[in-house]
Scaffold this active site. Structure first.
Site, PDB file in Angstrom:
ATOM      1  N   CYS B  81       0.832  -1.209   0.000  1.00 16.79           N
ATOM      2  CA  CYS B  81       0.000   0.000   0.000  1.00 16.79           C
ATOM      3  C   CYS B  81       0.870   1.264   0.000  1.00 16.79           C
ATOM      4  CB  CYS B  81      -0.985  -0.035   1.175  1.00 16.79           C
ATOM      5  SG  CYS B  81      -2.291   1.192   1.030  1.00 16.79           S
ATOM      6  N   HIS B 176      -3.002  -5.408   1.663  1.00 14.62           N
ATOM      7  CA  HIS B 176      -2.281  -5.568   2.921  1.00 14.62           C
ATOM      8  C   HIS B 176      -2.178  -7.036   3.335  1.00 14.62           C
ATOM      9  CE1 HIS B 176      -2.128  -1.291   3.888  1.00 14.62           C
ATOM     10  NE2 HIS B 176      -3.366  -1.202   3.413  1.00 14.62           N
ATOM     11  N   GLU B 178      -0.303  -8.138   5.400  1.00 13.07           N
ATOM     12  CA  GLU B 178      -0.028  -8.144   6.846  1.00 13.07           C
ATOM     13  C   GLU B 178      -1.325  -8.151   7.668  1.00 13.07           C
ATOM     14  OE1 GLU B 178       0.281  -5.607   4.829  1.00 13.07           O
ATOM     15  OE2 GLU B 178      -0.020  -3.674   5.817  1.00 13.07           O
TER      16      GLU B 178
END
Lengths: 301, 195
Positions: B81, B176, B178
């Site tokens: 991002c 994302h 993560e």
């Protein structure tokens, strides 16, 4: 490229992951209260990760009294037009209609905030019903968990807004994080008692016992007026800071805003804190908590 | 071969989530805030966050030039991002003073899908991760609008808007990884470093 064209049919918006995820992206940053597009620009120029649009900063609300409400949509849109960072805005506690208006304006986060005059003395907004995420204040862990059970995706410790006095922010952070630490060492039987004492849902208490952390990010607000204040609350465990009156009530807002951004990112580095704290001019005038007629942090149930 | 030591740019953003993902893969991580931390790492993750803020902090912390040098010398990097925006060669709809590293030859548009209310999650086919789609979370996400020669498109949405690309040892995603328990993109990055 034909095999790469998916992602249209099953796309879902307004999910928990998407709503909490934006809060994750704001970590380590500073969210600044602004009352007009010019201030929003100064905040973005200084490195704010988001701005909070409101009609008057908390210290003015405190001074002027009266009923504080959601901001004029025209002002919010004016701010959305001049900045590229997320724009948050405040709705009164329990004021579903203000929240619906803010969602229709496509603000990025709604703050159901005790800084405005509450609209409902018993009920907070059902935040699960919205696609735009909500942040709510909390003075203790029970309050934080009740807000999360209502759908809040981000918690901020309340502090005492508009005072420039960090003592309440510290009290609330220590209370919330201290109780989390205690819960992680509690046995199963004790967790029932914790849930009862906190007036919080048992599954959330059990989740904390397992993970050692709130299920959503936690930031700090209310009384942060200097770079050192920002460093203090970050060291205590806040993951980002909201600064209200502290910037635009200081003698040199642009300079103060940059200094607080730098201090928040480098909160463990005393050399940088020395550098950014130097020659800042006057911080906002502060208030002794004992002298307050209204404690905003007592609003919310 | 020993696992590489990976830095996570720790100026602002979802630093903790990347550190957690890398630790789950057994990788040693270093939070990178100053130039001296850079010397300790074999590769760098640039996390999601606010790209305009991270850009300013890179300059303030005197990290921009040393990091640009490492990237120019071929240090592997993974940007998600805001991290993708930072690694790109051109930022569209960015702030005028916003800097990027030109570590991958792509043009990236900020907030390409709209405001937070348009943020979304979806299942995405990613080239090289054939066994199952990746569950991808897009938050006020950027999109790649131009790819230069030598840039591989690994995933796309909406009839071909690229959202994951790779050039050499630089990997970028609009979304994302993560935020999801699926560690395959982090693994892809680490495997690319070993190659």
């Amino acid at each position: 490229m034909a095999d790469l064209t998916n992602g249209i049919v099953s796309r879902s918006t307004g999910t928990d992951l998407v709503k909490r995820g934006l809060a994750d992206m704001l970590k380590g940053g500073v969210i600044m209260d602004v009352v007009d597009p010019a201030q929003a620009k100064i905040a973005e120029d200084a490195g704010a990760v988001a701005v909070m649009a409101l009609e008057r900063v908390p210290s003015d609300i405190r001074r002027d009294g009266g009923v504080a409400r959601m901001s004029d949509p025209e002002m919010i849109q004016g701010i959305q037009e001049v900045v590229s960072i997320p724009v948050m805005a405040k709705a009164r506690i329990g004021h579903i209609a203000e929240a619906q208006i803010l969602q229709a304006l496509q603000v990025d986060y709604i703050d159901e905030s005790e800084v405005l005059t509450p609209a409902d003395e018993a009920h907070h907004i059902d935040k699960w019903a919205f696609d735009v995420p909500f942040v709510c204040g909390a003075t203790n862990l029970g309050e934080a968990l009740r807000r999360i059970s209502e759908g809040a995706c981000l918690i901020r410790s309340k502090g005492e807004a508009g005072t420039g006095n960090v003592v309440e922010a510290v009290r609330h952070l220590r209370s919330i994080l201290g109780d989390i630490r205690k819960i992680t060492t509690a046995d199963q039987a004790e967790l029932f008692d914790w849930a009862k004492r906190l007036q919080a849902p048992l599954p959330l208490v059990q989740e904390i016992a397992e993970t050692g952390t709130l299920p959503v990010p936690m930031f700090c607000a209310g009384g942060i007026a200097t770079p050192a204040d920002a460093s203090l609350v970050m060291q205590l465990g806040a993951q980002a800071v909201f600064v209200g009156s502290g910037i635009f009530k200081s003698s040199d807002p642009s300079h103060m805003a940059k200094a607080i951004v730098e201090a928040t990112a480098n909160y463990l580095d005393p050399d940088i804190l020395v550098k950014v704290s130097r020659g800042l001019g006057d911080a906002m005038p502060g208030l002794e908590i004992g002298s307050l007629e209204t404690k905003l942090s007592e609003r919310g149930w | 071969m020993a696992l590489p030591r990976i830095g996570v740019l720790a100026l602002q953003g979802a630093v903790d989530l990347h550190v957690h993902a890398l630790e789950r893969l057994g990788v040693e991580t270093v939070e990178v805030r100053r130039a001296e931390h850079l010397a300790l790492v074999d590769g760098l993750v640039l996390p999601g966050g606010e790209s305009s803020t991270i850009s300013k902090l890179l300059v303030i912390n005197e990290l921009f030039d040393p990091l640009a040098e490492r990237l120019a010398a071929g240090m592997p990097a993974f940007g998600t991002c805001a991290g993708m925006i930072m690694l790109s060669s051109e930022i569209l709809d960015g702030r005028e003073d916003q800097l990027s590293f030109s570590a991958i030859d792509i043009s990236v548009r900020r907030n390409a899908f709209g405001r937070q209310i348009d943020s979304f999650e979806t299942d995405l086919e990613v080239i090289g991760l054939a066994e199952a789609p990746v569950h991808a979370v897009f938050i006020r996400a950027p999109v790649v609008e131009r790819v230069g020669p030598g840039v591989e498109i690994l995933a796309a949405v909406d009839e071909g808007r690229p959202v994951a690309c790779r050039q050499g040892q630089v990997l970028v995603t609009s979304f994302h990884p993560e935020l999801s328990p699926d560690l395959r993109l982090h693994e892809l990055f680490i495997k690319g470093m070993a190659a």
